[in-house]
Design a protein around this motif. Structure first.
Motif, short mmCIF file in Angstrom:
data_model
loop_
_atom_site.label_atom_id
_atom_site.label_comp_id
_atom_site.label_asym_id
_atom_site.label_seq_id
_atom_site.Cartn_x
_atom_site.Cartn_y
_atom_site.Cartn_z
N GLY A 58 22.49 21.97 -12.60
CA GLY A 58 23.44 22.05 -13.56
C GLY A 58 24.77 21.24 -13.70
O GLY A 58 24.95 20.54 -14.41
N LYS A 59 25.34 21.52 -12.31
CA LYS A 59 26.60 20.56 -12.18
C LYS A 59 26.62 18.99 -12.16
O LYS A 59 27.12 18.39 -13.11
CB LYS A 59 27.47 21.11 -11.10
CG LYS A 59 27.80 22.40 -11.06
CD LYS A 59 28.46 22.80 -9.76
CE LYS A 59 29.01 24.18 -9.96
NZ LYS A 59 29.84 24.53 -8.80
N VAL A 60 25.58 18.64 -11.55
CA VAL A 60 25.23 17.27 -11.44
C VAL A 60 25.09 16.62 -12.86
O VAL A 60 25.43 15.58 -13.42
CB VAL A 60 24.17 16.85 -10.48
CG1 VAL A 60 23.98 15.61 -10.35
CG2 VAL A 60 24.76 17.32 -9.07
N ALA A 61 23.82 17.27 -13.55
CA ALA A 61 23.36 16.74 -14.76
C ALA A 61 24.51 16.99 -15.70
O ALA A 61 24.68 16.03 -16.73
CB ALA A 61 22.30 17.87 -15.22
N ALA A 62 25.47 18.10 -15.69
CA ALA A 62 26.65 18.15 -16.65
C ALA A 62 27.52 16.76 -16.45
O ALA A 62 27.95 16.22 -17.58
CB ALA A 62 27.34 19.41 -16.73
N LYS A 63 27.93 16.55 -15.13
CA LYS A 63 28.50 15.34 -14.86
C LYS A 63 27.85 14.10 -15.42
O LYS A 63 28.58 13.34 -15.85
CB LYS A 63 29.11 15.38 -13.49
CG LYS A 63 29.99 16.39 -12.86
CD LYS A 63 30.47 16.22 -11.44
CE LYS A 63 29.36 16.43 -10.52
NZ LYS A 63 29.91 16.38 -9.34
N LEU A 64 26.75 13.94 -15.18
CA LEU A 64 26.04 12.84 -15.75
C LEU A 64 25.98 12.74 -17.18
O LEU A 64 25.93 11.61 -17.80
CB LEU A 64 24.90 12.87 -15.09
CG LEU A 64 24.43 12.33 -13.68
CD1 LEU A 64 23.14 12.53 -13.23
CD2 LEU A 64 25.04 11.03 -13.39
N ALA B 115 29.36 2.66 -12.23
CA ALA B 115 30.38 3.09 -11.32
C ALA B 115 30.67 4.77 -11.45
O ALA B 115 30.57 5.36 -10.68
CB ALA B 115 31.70 2.34 -11.19
N ALA B 116 30.65 5.05 -12.75
CA ALA B 116 30.92 6.40 -13.18
C ALA B 116 29.77 7.40 -12.63
O ALA B 116 30.05 8.51 -12.22
CB ALA B 116 31.30 6.86 -14.64
N ALA B 117 28.65 6.81 -13.15
CA ALA B 117 27.24 7.59 -13.08
C ALA B 117 27.19 7.67 -11.45
O ALA B 117 26.63 8.65 -10.77
CB ALA B 117 25.98 7.05 -13.46
N TYR B 118 27.62 6.81 -10.39
CA TYR B 118 27.45 6.67 -9.17
C TYR B 118 28.35 7.77 -8.44
O TYR B 118 28.07 8.67 -7.63
CB TYR B 118 27.81 5.25 -8.55
CG TYR B 118 27.66 5.42 -6.97
CD1 TYR B 118 26.41 5.38 -6.48
CD2 TYR B 118 28.78 5.53 -6.12
CE1 TYR B 118 26.19 5.34 -5.08
CE2 TYR B 118 28.60 5.64 -4.73
CZ TYR B 118 27.09 5.47 -4.10
OH TYR B 118 27.01 5.31 -2.86
N PHE B 119 29.41 7.90 -8.96
CA PHE B 119 30.57 8.83 -8.38
C PHE B 119 30.32 10.09 -8.99
O PHE B 119 30.60 11.41 -8.45
CB PHE B 119 31.97 8.50 -8.75
CG PHE B 119 32.28 7.30 -8.06
CD1 PHE B 119 32.58 7.53 -6.67
CD2 PHE B 119 32.71 5.96 -8.54
CE1 PHE B 119 33.13 6.26 -5.80
CE2 PHE B 119 33.00 4.95 -7.88
CZ PHE B 119 33.17 5.05 -6.46
N ALA B 120 29.47 10.34 -10.29
CA ALA B 120 29.17 11.53 -10.58
C ALA B 120 28.15 12.47 -9.71
O ALA B 120 28.09 13.63 -9.67
CB ALA B 120 28.63 11.63 -11.99
N THR B 121 27.53 11.90 -9.01
CA THR B 121 26.72 12.28 -7.96
C THR B 121 27.14 12.69 -6.52
O THR B 121 26.55 12.92 -5.63
CB THR B 121 25.24 11.61 -7.72
OG1 THR B 121 25.39 10.05 -7.37
CG2 THR B 121 24.42 11.52 -9.28
#
Length: 517
Positions: free
Chosen positions: A69-75, A373-379
């Motif tokens: 959930g947290k990772v999906a929400a950040k992505l 870059a944002a997607a990489y740091f979101a994980t």
């Protein structure tokens, strides 16, 4: 295209591009190709999105979604919002777009990923076992499903402040501001309600008979073939398989939700704004499919009527996969060719000058850099390897459906202001009309640049960067025990006789020598 190792989707896209640009449509006011009304093209896109979102929902494991959930929400939020802000800032430098709201509108148009491309490609990886152990397909599909809602909602709010189309009341802007939260809330409620309807599995396992079939004519043969039923089990009537009934009800409700919301979008306004959009229905279809799969697998959601439980006694672990398989056939034969043929037909190169072409390519590239870059740091903080995190970041590249639907809308609003004589002077009018054309050209080029490249990246690099899940030794990769039991219940127990004997033979074949003795 498959013959040369390329995805068939790319062939559909190219076919649409050729149709649009090889036929003279200069005097035709069709957004797509000559003879295809805009309303039909829009309906084709909606139906295609419903099909792929239903497939995505049926394959989503809600237990795994909770864990991710947290990772999906950040992505869902970080990559799209980062790209939108980057585009808004760079558009002032590249296109001279002084109106920040208009630049932000273009940013949210470009920020939306194409679920039709991403979800479909991730399906192929999931079925092949790549990234399954790390839950990567589920994370990407779950985030992609809500990414468009964020992008469309952000666009609706930004465009309402960027261009005054004659409705600048505070109430209008408030309704536009609540469009995003309202879309999510209403989509969740409708999707959950419809999933409970689908959970009444006793209805879908009821004997439904196909009548008016003459066993001595070829009509009987064609009917049996279309229903994928064994010919030797039928007399004058035949049972309609439960999986066909479940497929029909899921598809019907998904189409009803999407097109019902689309109807409200065009016919219901509050303070000159549209509180409900087509994305509400598509999101509801996704939620419905996901919750339906959960109910079928765990046997939950059923109600009791006059003391009779409306659920079957046994849980069906394969029902959702069987329905998804049927929808996959629909996707391959109808929805995908029509959807991407229409998207390709939106690309009109006559509207793009050489100068605009170069600037649009640069702007799309800048947005993708910030998004990746944002997607990489979101994980960050997960157990994923750097390659897996980088794969997820690049998997967000494809753009198609939202860009095709919205890239011409700012120019449409600008033309509306022109017709109403709402500009201060001719200089302002020319400036806004140029910006509207720039947004249209950038959206068109974004599709052409990212859809094929993103799809090829997922299909070619995914198997190299993601770990493949291998089933345990001794497991049956072809026919699972649940599938055998479903075949027995469906084709054997109901009819008896020859069908039961064949079903028993199938079970005996699956059992080991000790069980047979």
């Amino acid at each position: 295209m498959k013959a040369i190792g390329m995805p068939s989707l790319l062939g559909n896209l190219i076919a649409g591009i050729i149709l649009k640009n090889s036929i003279d449509n200069a005097d035709i006011n069709f957004k797509s190709v000559r003879g295809l009304p805009d309303s039909w093209a829009s309906d084709i896109i909606t139906f295609g999105l419903v099909t792929i979102f239903l497939r995505g929902g049926l394959e989503i494991d809600l237990d795994l979604v909770k864990k991710a959930g947290k990772v999906a929400a950040k992505l869902t939020f970080f990559p799209g919002c980062s790209e939108a802000l980057a585009v808004a800032i760079f558009s002032r430098w590249i296109f001279g777009m002084e109106n920040f709201g208009l630049g932000l509108s273009m940013g949210f148009i470009l920020a939306a990923v194409s679920p039709a491309v991403v979800v479909g490609a991730m399906f192929d990886l999931k079925q092949a076992g790549y990234g399954v152990k790390q839950n990567i397909p589920v994370i990407v599909v779950a985030a992609a499903s809500f990414d468009d809602v964020v992008a469309i909602s952000g666009f609706a709010m930004a465009i309402s402040f960027a261009i005054d189309a004659g409705h600048s009341e505070t109430d209008t802007k408030l309704v536009e501001g609540f469009h995003g939260p309202l879309t999510i809330i209403v989509g969740l409620i409708l999707g959950i309600m419809c999933s409970y309807f689908n959970a009444q599995t006793r209805i879908w396992n009821t004997v439904w008979k196909v009548t008016c079939i003459d066993k001595n004519t070829t009509q009987r043969h064609h009917m049996l073939t279309a229903l994928n039923l064994p010919h030797h089990h039928l007399n004058a009537t035949q049972l309609l398989p439960a999986r066909s009934q479940r497929t029909a009800v899921v598809l019907f409700l998904g189409v009803f939700l999407a097109f019902g919301a689309k109807y409200l979008e065009h016919n219901w306004t509050v303070a000159h704004a549209h509180p409900i959009g087509a994305s509400t229905g598509i999101l509801a279809a996704l939620i419905m499919a996901g919750c339906t799969a959960y109910h079928w697998e765990h046997g939950t959601g059923a109600i009791s009527i006059c003391g009779h439980n409306m659920a079957t006694e046994e849980h069906d672990h394969k029902a959702a996969h069987q329905v998804e398989h049927n929808l996959h056939i629909l996707w391959d034969l109808i929805s995908q060719p029509l959807l991407f043929g229409v998207v390709g037909s939106y690309l009109d190169f006559r509207l793009i000058s050489v100068e605009t072409f170069g600037r649009a390519v640069l702007l799309v590239f800048c947005g993708l850099v910030f998004r990746t870059a944002a997607a990489y740091f979101a994980t960050h903080g997960t157990d994923l390897t750097p390659k897996e995190r980088l794969f997820i970041a690049f998997a967000w590249m494809p753009k198609a459906t939202v860009q095709a639907a919205l890239c011409g809308y700012p120019l449409y609003l600008i033309n509306q202001v022109t017709l109403a004589d709402g500009w201060k002077n001719e200089e302002e009018q020319e400036k806004y009309e140029k910006w509207g054309s720039d947004i249209l050209a950038t959206g068109v080029l974004a599709i052409l640049m990212t859809a094929p490249a993103g799809l090829i990246f997922i299909q070619k690099i995914g198997p190299k960067w993601l770990e493949k899940y291998e089933p345990p030794e001794g497991g049956d990769e072809t026919v699972a025990p649940g599938e055998v039991e479903a075949l027995v219940a469906e084709n054997g127990e109901a009819e008896g006789g020859e069908g039961s004997e064949e079903a028993g033979a199938l079970v005996a074949k699956e059992e080991g020598p000790e069980e047979q003795l």
